[in-house]
Design an enzyme around this catalytic site. Structure first.
Site, PDB file in Angstrom:
ATOM      1  N   GLU A 126       0.783  -1.132  -0.133  1.00 28.01           N
ATOM      2  CA  GLU A 126       0.025   0.134   0.096  1.00 28.01           C
ATOM      3  C   GLU A 126       0.833   1.265  -0.151  1.00 28.01           C
ATOM      4  O   GLU A 126       0.654   2.175  -0.603  1.00 28.01           O
ATOM      5  CB  GLU A 126      -0.727   0.071   1.273  1.00 28.01           C
ATOM      6  CG  GLU A 126      -1.870   1.186   1.458  1.00 28.01           C
ATOM      7  CD  GLU A 126      -2.842   1.153   2.325  1.00 28.01           C
ATOM      8  OE1 GLU A 126      -3.394   2.198   2.743  1.00 28.01           O
ATOM      9  OE2 GLU A 126      -2.969   0.082   3.206  1.00 28.01           O
ATOM     10  N   HIS A 175       8.634   9.952 -18.495  1.00 30.88           N
ATOM     11  CA  HIS A 175       8.389   9.009 -17.791  1.00 30.88           C
ATOM     12  C   HIS A 175       8.242   7.773 -18.881  1.00 30.88           C
ATOM     13  O   HIS A 175       7.946   8.044 -19.877  1.00 30.88           O
ATOM     14  CB  HIS A 175       7.108   9.159 -17.033  1.00 30.88           C
ATOM     15  CG  HIS A 175       7.168   9.910 -16.088  1.00 30.88           C
ATOM     16  ND1 HIS A 175       6.095  10.235 -15.018  1.00 30.88           N
ATOM     17  CD2 HIS A 175       8.185  10.547 -15.584  1.00 30.88           C
ATOM     18  CE1 HIS A 175       6.567  11.223 -13.864  1.00 30.88           C
ATOM     19  NE2 HIS A 175       7.856  11.432 -14.405  1.00 30.88           N
ATOM     20  N   GLU A 193       5.790   5.802 -19.737  1.00 31.32           N
ATOM     21  CA  GLU A 193       4.601   5.781 -20.651  1.00 31.32           C
ATOM     22  C   GLU A 193       4.967   6.494 -21.839  1.00 31.32           C
ATOM     23  O   GLU A 193       4.486   5.985 -22.924  1.00 31.32           O
ATOM     24  CB  GLU A 193       3.408   6.356 -19.779  1.00 31.32           C
ATOM     25  CG  GLU A 193       2.982   5.675 -18.678  1.00 31.32           C
ATOM     26  CD  GLU A 193       3.718   6.063 -17.470  1.00 31.32           C
ATOM     27  OE1 GLU A 193       3.090   5.855 -16.273  1.00 31.32           O
ATOM     28  OE2 GLU A 193       4.758   6.570 -17.503  1.00 31.32           O
ATOM     29  N   CYS A 249       0.750   8.529 -13.481  1.00 30.16           N
ATOM     30  CA  CYS A 249       0.667   9.714 -13.051  1.00 30.16           C
ATOM     31  C   CYS A 249      -0.520  10.429 -13.649  1.00 30.16           C
ATOM     32  O   CYS A 249      -0.994  10.194 -14.799  1.00 30.16           O
ATOM     33  CB  CYS A 249       1.899  10.540 -12.410  1.00 30.16           C
ATOM     34  SG  CYS A 249       2.641  11.177 -14.043  1.00 30.16           S
ATOM     35  N   CYS A 308       1.103  11.845 -16.845  1.00 31.42           N
ATOM     36  CA  CYS A 308       1.154  10.793 -18.101  1.00 31.42           C
ATOM     37  C   CYS A 308      -0.191  10.300 -18.692  1.00 31.42           C
ATOM     38  O   CYS A 308      -0.437   9.886 -19.672  1.00 31.42           O
ATOM     39  CB  CYS A 308       1.903   9.548 -17.396  1.00 31.42           C
ATOM     40  SG  CYS A 308       3.654   9.915 -17.190  1.00 31.42           S
TER      41      CYS A 308
END
Length: 269
Positions: free
Chosen positions: A111, A146, A148, A176, A179
């Protein structure tokens, strides 16, 4: 009594095992060294005379009254604060199979992802009708592109509107907000690209802009999924330099999957 003729063979095997262990250690040490270099580059010459300790996770620890805090900023000392210097952006790292140590750490679906300051993207792509399935991975340092966006610059830089592309990503964390916006633009400009994203964790899912970005992705035709335990095993077999070792799931993998699955369903409803 051991056969004398077999002794050289045994020694050769031992040397091969030793070399393999040394290579694995070298990869881990290289990652630590890269982080240490980043911290040291932010210190001035006066600070370099009294370097801080480096803890096991690669971050600089406080060293008495003249240390460096974990986020790389200089602590107070007799000469005042050290002014940070601007660093060049990190380059995207790509390859065929990643180190098993990185996979086990970066893809763990905990988490709270403390210390996981990279994003890993494993991809499978069917680029049309030639029957060739492309496979590999990318990683970033959150300093330049990033992963992606880097995928569409390095792996799929050219687009043929007459070709249907089937792309599947297995990511250490979901995109994010920035992105997500870029991916929506790319998918709208490339309507024959069918993208499915499996994420080990949801990145900052409580933030409204993150939730809006995930909703926009699904509206643009992207399929968002949370990695199940079976997906981790599949990724280990497909994208990791595992030396034929069997992957062992961590104890709460199924529970954490259900946690993120519920959060994603709430966001997308």
């Amino acid at each position: 009594m051991a056969d004398k003729k077999s002794a050289p063979v045994v020694r050769r095997k031992e040397r091969l095992v030793d070399k393999k262990k040394e290579a694995q250690v070298a990869v881990k040490e290289k990652a630590k060294e890269d982080k240490a270099k980043e911290d040291k580059a932010k210190e001035d010459k006066a600070k370099e005379k009294k370097p801080a300790e480096v803890v096991a996770n690669g971050e600089a620890a406080v060293n008495g009254t003249n240390g460096v805090v974990a986020d790389g900023e200089a602590a107070e000392n007799g000469e005042g604060k050290v002014e940070p210097i601007e660093l060049p952006p990190f380059e995207i790292t790509s390859g065929d199979r990643m180190d098993p140590f990185f996979f086990k750490f970066q893809f763990k679906n905990v988490e709270y992802s403390s210390g996981r300051n990279k994003t890993f993207l494993c991809y499978l792509m069917d680029p049309g009708n030639d029957g060739l399935l492309m496979r590999g991975y990318l990683e970033d340092e959150h300093a330049s592109d990033h992963v992606e966006e880097a995928f569409f610059k390095q792996v799929l830089p050219y687009y043929n509107p007459k070709t249907k592309y089937t792309v599947t990503w297995y990511m250490s964390s979901s995109p994010c907000a920035a992105c997500a916006v870029k991916l929506v633009e790319i998918l709208k400009a490339r309507p024959t690209v069918r993208l499915t994203i499996f994420s080990a964790r949801l990145f900052m899912w409580e933030e409204p802009e993150i939730q809006e970005g995930l909703k926009a992705l699904t509206a643009a035709g992207c399929k968002l999924r949370i990695m199940k335990p079976l997906d981790f095993t599949y990724s280990w077999d497909t994208f990791v330099d595992n030396d034929c070792d069997t992957f062992t799931l961590w104890e709460d993998c199924q529970e954490n999957y259900e946690y993120y699955q519920d959060k994603l369903a709430d966001i997308l409803q």
